[in-house]
Design a protein around this motif. Structure first.
Motif, PDB file in Angstrom:
ATOM      1  N   LYS A 201       0.830  -1.212   0.000  1.00  0.00           N
ATOM      2  CA  LYS A 201       0.000   0.000   0.000  1.00  0.00           C
ATOM      3  C   LYS A 201       0.859   1.255   0.000  1.00  0.00           C
ATOM      4  O   LYS A 201       0.551   2.237  -0.675  1.00  0.00           O
ATOM      5  N   VAL A 202       1.951   1.227   0.764  1.00  0.00           N
ATOM      6  CA  VAL A 202       2.840   2.387   0.843  1.00  0.00           C
ATOM      7  C   VAL A 202       3.540   2.612  -0.497  1.00  0.00           C
ATOM      8  O   VAL A 202       3.651   3.758  -0.968  1.00  0.00           O
ATOM      9  N   ILE A 203       4.005   1.537  -1.114  1.00  0.00           N
ATOM     10  CA  ILE A 203       4.660   1.670  -2.418  1.00  0.00           C
ATOM     11  C   ILE A 203       3.677   2.224  -3.454  1.00  0.00           C
ATOM     12  O   ILE A 203       4.019   3.105  -4.250  1.00  0.00           O
ATOM     13  N   GLN A 204       2.448   1.728  -3.428  1.00  0.00           N
ATOM     14  CA  GLN A 204       1.426   2.225  -4.353  1.00  0.00           C
ATOM     15  C   GLN A 204       1.132   3.705  -4.100  1.00  0.00           C
ATOM     16  O   GLN A 204       1.001   4.496  -5.050  1.00  0.00           O
ATOM     17  N   PHE A 205       1.059   4.084  -2.836  1.00  0.00           N
ATOM     18  CA  PHE A 205       0.805   5.488  -2.480  1.00  0.00           C
ATOM     19  C   PHE A 205       1.957   6.384  -2.960  1.00  0.00           C
ATOM     20  O   PHE A 205       1.727   7.466  -3.503  1.00  0.00           O
ATOM     21  N   ALA A 206       3.186   5.906  -2.769  1.00  0.00           N
ATOM     22  CA  ALA A 206       4.350   6.673  -3.219  1.00  0.00           C
ATOM     23  C   ALA A 206       4.360   6.827  -4.733  1.00  0.00           C
ATOM     24  O   ALA A 206       4.720   7.886  -5.269  1.00  0.00           O
ATOM     25  N   GLU A 207       3.930   5.773  -5.425  1.00  0.00           N
ATOM     26  CA  GLU A 207       3.871   5.835  -6.886  1.00  0.00           C
ATOM     27  C   GLU A 207       2.827   6.848  -7.339  1.00  0.00           C
ATOM     28  O   GLU A 207       3.054   7.631  -8.269  1.00  0.00           O
ATOM     29  N   GLU A 208       1.680   6.851  -6.669  1.00  0.00           N
ATOM     30  CA  GLU A 208       0.625   7.819  -7.003  1.00  0.00           C
ATOM     31  C   GLU A 208       1.094   9.252  -6.803  1.00  0.00           C
ATOM     32  O   GLU A 208       0.692  10.164  -7.530  1.00  0.00           O
ATOM     33  N   LYS A 209       1.963   9.456  -5.813  1.00  0.00           N
ATOM     34  CA  LYS A 209       2.481  10.793  -5.518  1.00  0.00           C
ATOM     35  C   LYS A 209       3.691  11.152  -6.385  1.00  0.00           C
ATOM     36  O   LYS A 209       4.214  12.261  -6.289  1.00  0.00           O
ATOM     37  N   GLY A 210       4.139  10.203  -7.200  1.00  0.00           N
ATOM     38  CA  GLY A 210       5.298  10.454  -8.046  1.00  0.00           C
ATOM     39  C   GLY A 210       6.602  10.548  -7.268  1.00  0.00           C
ATOM     40  O   GLY A 210       7.531  11.252  -7.676  1.00  0.00           O
ATOM     41  N   LEU A 211       6.700   9.795  -6.163  1.00  0.00           N
ATOM     42  CA  LEU A 211       7.853   9.915  -5.263  1.00  0.00           C
ATOM     43  C   LEU A 211       8.753   8.682  -5.252  1.00  0.00           C
ATOM     44  O   LEU A 211       9.750   8.657  -4.521  1.00  0.00           O
ATOM     45  N   LEU A 212       8.419   7.674  -6.045  1.00  0.00           N
ATOM     46  CA  LEU A 212       9.180   6.428  -5.966  1.00  0.00           C
ATOM     47  C   LEU A 212      10.673   6.616  -6.209  1.00  0.00           C
ATOM     48  O   LEU A 212      11.504   5.940  -5.603  1.00  0.00           O
ATOM     49  N   ASN A 213      11.023   7.539  -7.086  1.00  0.00           N
ATOM     50  CA  ASN A 213      12.442   7.751  -7.396  1.00  0.00           C
ATOM     51  C   ASN A 213      13.210   8.377  -6.237  1.00  0.00           C
ATOM     52  O   ASN A 213      14.446   8.386  -6.242  1.00  0.00           O
ATOM     53  N   SER A 214      12.490   8.896  -5.255  1.00  0.00           N
ATOM     54  CA  SER A 214      13.131   9.541  -4.104  1.00  0.00           C
ATOM     55  C   SER A 214      13.109   8.671  -2.854  1.00  0.00           C
ATOM     56  O   SER A 214      13.537   9.116  -1.782  1.00  0.00           O
ATOM     57  N   ILE A 215      12.603   7.440  -2.988  1.00  0.00           N
ATOM     58  CA  ILE A 215      12.441   6.571  -1.825  1.00  0.00           C
ATOM     59  C   ILE A 215      13.144   5.244  -2.070  1.00  0.00           C
ATOM     60  O   ILE A 215      13.029   4.644  -3.135  1.00  0.00           O
ATOM     61  N   GLU A 216      13.848   4.782  -1.041  1.00  0.00           N
ATOM     62  CA  GLU A 216      14.436   3.446  -1.071  1.00  0.00           C
ATOM     63  C   GLU A 216      13.699   2.572  -0.064  1.00  0.00           C
ATOM     64  O   GLU A 216      13.626   2.908   1.121  1.00  0.00           O
ATOM     65  N   PHE A 217      13.141   1.464  -0.554  1.00  0.00           N
ATOM     66  CA  PHE A 217      12.532   0.463   0.314  1.00  0.00           C
ATOM     67  C   PHE A 217      13.526  -0.692   0.411  1.00  0.00           C
ATOM     68  O   PHE A 217      13.730  -1.422  -0.556  1.00  0.00           O
ATOM     69  N   THR A 218      14.129  -0.862   1.565  1.00  0.00           N
ATOM     70  CA  THR A 218      15.194  -1.857   1.697  1.00  0.00           C
ATOM     71  C   THR A 218      14.677  -3.242   2.043  1.00  0.00           C
ATOM     72  O   THR A 218      15.394  -4.227   1.888  1.00  0.00           O
ATOM     73  N   GLY A 219      13.436  -3.336   2.545  1.00  0.00           N
ATOM     74  CA  GLY A 219      12.997  -4.584   3.137  1.00  0.00           C
ATOM     75  C   GLY A 219      13.704  -4.780   4.468  1.00  0.00           C
ATOM     76  O   GLY A 219      14.268  -3.835   5.041  1.00  0.00           O
ATOM     77  N   TYR A 220      13.686  -6.010   4.955  1.00  0.00           N
ATOM     78  CA  TYR A 220      14.348  -6.299   6.226  1.00  0.00           C
ATOM     79  C   TYR A 220      15.858  -6.114   6.108  1.00  0.00           C
ATOM     80  O   TYR A 220      16.491  -6.552   5.136  1.00  0.00           O
ATOM     81  N   LEU A 221      16.448  -5.447   7.089  1.00  0.00           N
ATOM     82  CA  LEU A 221      17.902  -5.352   7.209  1.00  0.00           C
ATOM     83  C   LEU A 221      18.301  -5.794   8.608  1.00  0.00           C
ATOM     84  O   LEU A 221      17.580  -5.528   9.580  1.00  0.00           O
ATOM     85  N   SER A 222      19.426  -6.428   8.727  1.00  0.00           N
ATOM     86  CA  SER A 222      19.953  -6.762  10.050  1.00  0.00           C
ATOM     87  C   SER A 222      20.323  -5.476  10.772  1.00  0.00           C
ATOM     88  O   SER A 222      20.446  -4.404  10.149  1.00  0.00           O
ATOM     89  N   LYS A 223      20.502  -5.593  12.062  1.00  0.00           N
ATOM     90  CA  LYS A 223      20.881  -4.424  12.862  1.00  0.00           C
ATOM     91  C   LYS A 223      22.149  -3.778  12.310  1.00  0.00           C
ATOM     92  O   LYS A 223      22.226  -2.555  12.139  1.00  0.00           O
ATOM     93  N   GLU A 224      23.126  -4.597  12.013  1.00  0.00           N
ATOM     94  CA  GLU A 224      24.400  -4.075  11.515  1.00  0.00           C
ATOM     95  C   GLU A 224      24.226  -3.383  10.170  1.00  0.00           C
ATOM     96  O   GLU A 224      24.842  -2.339   9.913  1.00  0.00           O
ATOM     97  N   GLU A 225      23.352  -3.923   9.329  1.00  0.00           N
ATOM     98  CA  GLU A 225      23.140  -3.348   7.994  1.00  0.00           C
ATOM     99  C   GLU A 225      22.462  -1.992   8.059  1.00  0.00           C
ATOM    100  O   GLU A 225      22.866  -1.052   7.364  1.00  0.00           O
ATOM    101  N   TRP A 226      21.443  -1.870   8.917  1.00  0.00           N
ATOM    102  CA  TRP A 226      20.765  -0.569   8.932  1.00  0.00           C
ATOM    103  C   TRP A 226      21.565   0.474   9.698  1.00  0.00           C
ATOM    104  O   TRP A 226      21.471   1.668   9.397  1.00  0.00           O
ATOM    105  N   ILE A 227      22.372   0.060  10.650  1.00  0.00           N
ATOM    106  CA  ILE A 227      23.267   1.000  11.325  1.00  0.00           C
ATOM    107  C   ILE A 227      24.274   1.575  10.328  1.00  0.00           C
ATOM    108  O   ILE A 227      24.553   2.783  10.317  1.00  0.00           O
ATOM    109  N   GLU A 228      24.805   0.720   9.466  1.00  0.00           N
ATOM    110  CA  GLU A 228      25.737   1.190   8.426  1.00  0.00           C
ATOM    111  C   GLU A 228      25.020   2.140   7.470  1.00  0.00           C
ATOM    112  O   GLU A 228      25.563   3.189   7.100  1.00  0.00           O
TER     113      GLU A 228
END
Length: 330
Positions: A201-228
């Motif tokens: 739903k969020v991805i669809q909403f972002a697409e409707e707003k024309g914002l997808l190119n400005s957003i990164e959806f990473t999915g799940y990241l480990s603690k170490e990955e998102w800290i980096e």
């Protein structure tokens, strides 16, 4: 004994961290349960109490949803065998449970040795109902969170949470849309796994707003990955509608990210306005964008907030939390 959901998880839970903390302090800890199916899990928890009646204490993870009934059953079983038990509160919606099920709550909390609240918010709510409650925060290992002072702020926003309706991830998209009217180069990174179908739903909403190119959806990241990944971002957003003391906010503070959050649940007990962070009303994307804009325009203010937040979160370090538990259990 430690009673809770000891299920396989990529990130360590409170049960994982606290049980290891206690064992490293010399306590013998038995954990129940790792059963996947809820009924089997409850039966295994009960078996744990029945076969360990010589235990000094039973620690019980206590939630506001269906797992609340685990705490109800186990607490009464502990009473039956005269074992001191200590509920450990989880979830910002527990005060609602106090209102909707006062008698059941009384069965659990009236007879406990003490109830542990990981936030001042829950401590106050439970003390007002007459239950003996002590504040011991959830521990984080500060050594794993390198503080980065952001002297120049760019409009790069970070959001870290599971995609769930109660965390209102759509609000983050709305905030970005508003910010882009002033900062066309504003970006957003959303870190987290999908929990209830909200991600699509969020991805669809972002697409409707024309914002997808400005957003990164990473999915799940480990603690170490998102800290980096956090090193590339300047401001942390928390858009939740219900909460207690979210670990992700504590982690952001530890990392030096100024936090702008909704003013719900335990967050006003954690964040002092304009001192350790900024607060806005739940769902008010315009107010959140405005507060972020102020931080971007006043980097000295943002630096002061991030430094204050890091100092505050040092009280949540594992070494200090460990001492509080040792004092309670000895």
């Amino acid at each position: 004994m430690y009673i809770g959901n000891h299920l396989t998880s990529a990130n360590p839970t409170t049960l994982d961290l606290l049980s290891k903390l206690l064992m490293s302090s010399g306590f013998q800890v038995k954990i129940y349960s790792n059963q996947q199916y809820k009924l089997l899990r409850l039966l295994h928890m009960c078996w744990g109490v029945i076969t360990n009646t010589n235990a000094n204490y039973v620690l019980i993870d206590t939630y506001s949803t269906v797992n609340f009934y685990y705490a109800l059953v186990i607490s009464q079983l502990a009473r039956l065998f005269s074992i001191s038990y200590i509920p450990i509160l989880h979830g910002g919606n527990l005060p609602e449970r106090l209102k909707t099920n006062p008698k059941l709550c009384s069965f659990i909390f009236k007879h406990s040795l003490v109830t542990i609240a990981p936030s001042n918010y829950l401590q106050v709510e439970f003390q007002q109902k007459g239950f003996k409650t002590q504040f011991i925060p959830n521990a984080i290992e500060l050594k794993n969170y390198p503080f980065k002072q952001r002297t120049v702020l760019a409009p790069n926003l970070l959001w870290v949470r599971a995609f769930d309706a109660i965390y209102n991830p759509t609000m983050a998209i709305e905030v970005l849309e508003i910010l882009k009217t002033t900062y066309p180069n504003a970006t957003l990174c959303m870190v987290g796994a999908d929990k209830d179908g909200s991600l699509e739903k969020v991805i669809q909403f972002a697409e409707e707003k024309g914002l997808l190119n400005s957003i990164e959806f990473t999915g799940y990241l480990s603690k170490e990955e998102w800290i980096e990944k956090s090193k590339n971002y300047a401001i942390f957003m928390n858009t939740t509608t219900i909460d207690n003391t979210p670990v992700s906010v504590l982690e952001a503070m530890a990392l030096g990210l100024p936090v702008v959050s909704t003013n719900v649940g335990g967050l006003p007990y954690l964040i002092q306005e304009d001192i350790t962070g900024c607060l806005v009303a739940a769902g008010d994307a315009a107010a959140m964008a405005f507060k972020i804009g102020i931080l971007l325009q006043q980097p000295k203010k943002a630096i002061e907030i991030s430094q204050n937040a890091r100092t505050m979160v040092e009280d949540f370090d594992v070494t200090k939390v460990k001492e509080q538990w040792i004092q309670l259990l000895t």
